[in-house]
Scaffold this active site. Structure first.
Site, PDB file in Angstrom:
ATOM      1  N   SER A  98      30.622  31.013 -21.135  1.00  0.00           N
ATOM      2  CA  SER A  98      29.425  30.939 -20.090  1.00  0.00           C
ATOM      3  C   SER A  98      29.591  32.051 -19.242  1.00  0.00           C
ATOM      4  CB  SER A  98      29.719  29.676 -19.469  1.00  0.00           C
ATOM      5  OG  SER A  98      29.557  28.381 -20.171  1.00  0.00           O
ATOM      6  N   LYS A 172      21.969  28.275 -19.887  1.00  0.00           N
ATOM      7  CA  LYS A 172      23.158  27.587 -19.469  1.00  0.00           C
ATOM      8  C   LYS A 172      23.309  27.477 -18.146  1.00  0.00           C
ATOM      9  CE  LYS A 172      27.249  25.604 -19.667  1.00  0.00           C
ATOM     10  NZ  LYS A 172      28.264  26.133 -20.301  1.00  0.00           N
ATOM     11  N   LYS A 240      32.339  28.617 -11.038  1.00  0.00           N
ATOM     12  CA  LYS A 240      31.757  29.868 -11.589  1.00  0.00           C
ATOM     13  C   LYS A 240      30.221  29.891 -11.901  1.00  0.00           C
ATOM     14  CE  LYS A 240      31.939  30.701 -15.815  1.00  0.00           C
ATOM     15  NZ  LYS A 240      32.543  30.779 -17.308  1.00  0.00           N
TER      16      LYS A 240
END
Length: 295
Positions: A98, A172, A240
């Site tokens: 990611s 994502k 994050k």
């Protein structure tokens, strides 16, 4: 196997190990490498070759998969001259970490400029999806490269080509925004029914199949009310991703108030409650704390 490939997977952590096992079960020839080699060695008994270095790992591979902490980690490997020199002609690098969309676009530009393929293909489904081979795989890059890699993706889950380089990572971020906000809503619902005297498991069963139902309600709702915060998706990685979402939104001139609010709550869970290494469903503990309830 007709579509068998010579594959290298770099990053044998919580997700990388089950993904590796599914690639082996599908008949692919797999080499693995991890900076902490102990995490890769158990795969040797299942048929994987353990490489001693990243350069050794990618040598001869048709497909290289990175499943690392972020785009900085995968980018450092892609930019490593010894790794680049070891890549086989026509190799395709698939970053399933990611990362920021800008990292994916930069990696694609570098690799295609050197004559290699690149796809950004982050996943959703957590460790359960990785183990079951049912990951949702969001793929950015050219349609031609995607079709070449499709059999590899299908060993791990359900791939969908969502657009050009960077689009996988953008998808994502959208996924993680929905996940985070839904975790917050499920936490509030579970605390409400628990404190009000209803049976949380029975409530989840009653809601199954309705508009409020979701994987998060059923899986994370159960985690919350049974106190199981063993990590499947780490809180520190959720933060994050939310930070990356907010940075991308800012670049597009957008304000995402719910994303910002839930990011701040997850950050508090990390900073004040040592929640970084817990499952992201641990936001339930943050909710209980703000209501003066013990965990």
């Amino acid at each position: 196997m007709r579509d068998a490939r010579r594959i290298t997977l770099i990053g044998t952590g919580l997700m990388g190990v089950p993904m590796s096992r599914n690639l082996l079960r599908a008949g692919h020839a797999l080499t693995v490498w991890n900076r902490t080699i102990d995490r890769a060695e158990p795969l040797s008994a299942e048929g994987a070759k353990i490489a001693a270095s990243a350069a050794e790992a990618v040598a001869g591979a048709e497909i290289i998969i990175t499943m690392l902490s972020d785009g900085f980690a995968s980018g450092a490997l892609i930019e490593d001259a010894t790794v680049q020199a070891a890549l086989a002609p026509g190799a395709i690098w698939i970053d399933m970490s990611s990362a920021k969309p800008e990292h994916a676009r930069a990696q694609a530009k570098l690799l295609t400029g050197l004559g290699f393929g690149h796809l950004d293909a982050p996943v959703s489904g957590g460790t359960k999806g990785a183990e079951a081979g049912t990951l949702a795989i969001m793929v950015g890059g050219t349609a031609e490269t995607f079709e070449t890699a499709r059999p590899v993706f299908e060993a791990m889950g359900r791939p969908v080509h969502v657009g050009p380089s960077g689009a996988g990572q953008l998808s994502k971020l959208a996924n993680q925004t929905i996940v985070a906000v839904t975790i917050a809503a499920v936490a509030e619902a579970m605390l409400l029914v628990e404190r009000g005297g209803a049976d949380p498991a029975a409530v989840r069963a009653a809601l199954k199949g309705g508009f409020a139902d979701s994987v998060i309600l059923q899986q994370h709702g159960a985690r919350m009310t049974t106190g199981n915060f063993v990590p499947g998706g780490l809180t520190k990685f959720q933060v994050k991703d939310l930070n990356n979402t907010l940075a991308e939104a800012e670049a597009l001139g957008l304000d995402l108030p719910e994303t910002r609010n839930v990011r701040d709550r997850f950050q508090h869970f990390i900073d004040a409650m040592e929640g970084a290494e817990m499952d992201h469903s641990g936001l339930y503990l943050e909710l209980k704390a703000r209501n003066g309830l013990s965990s």
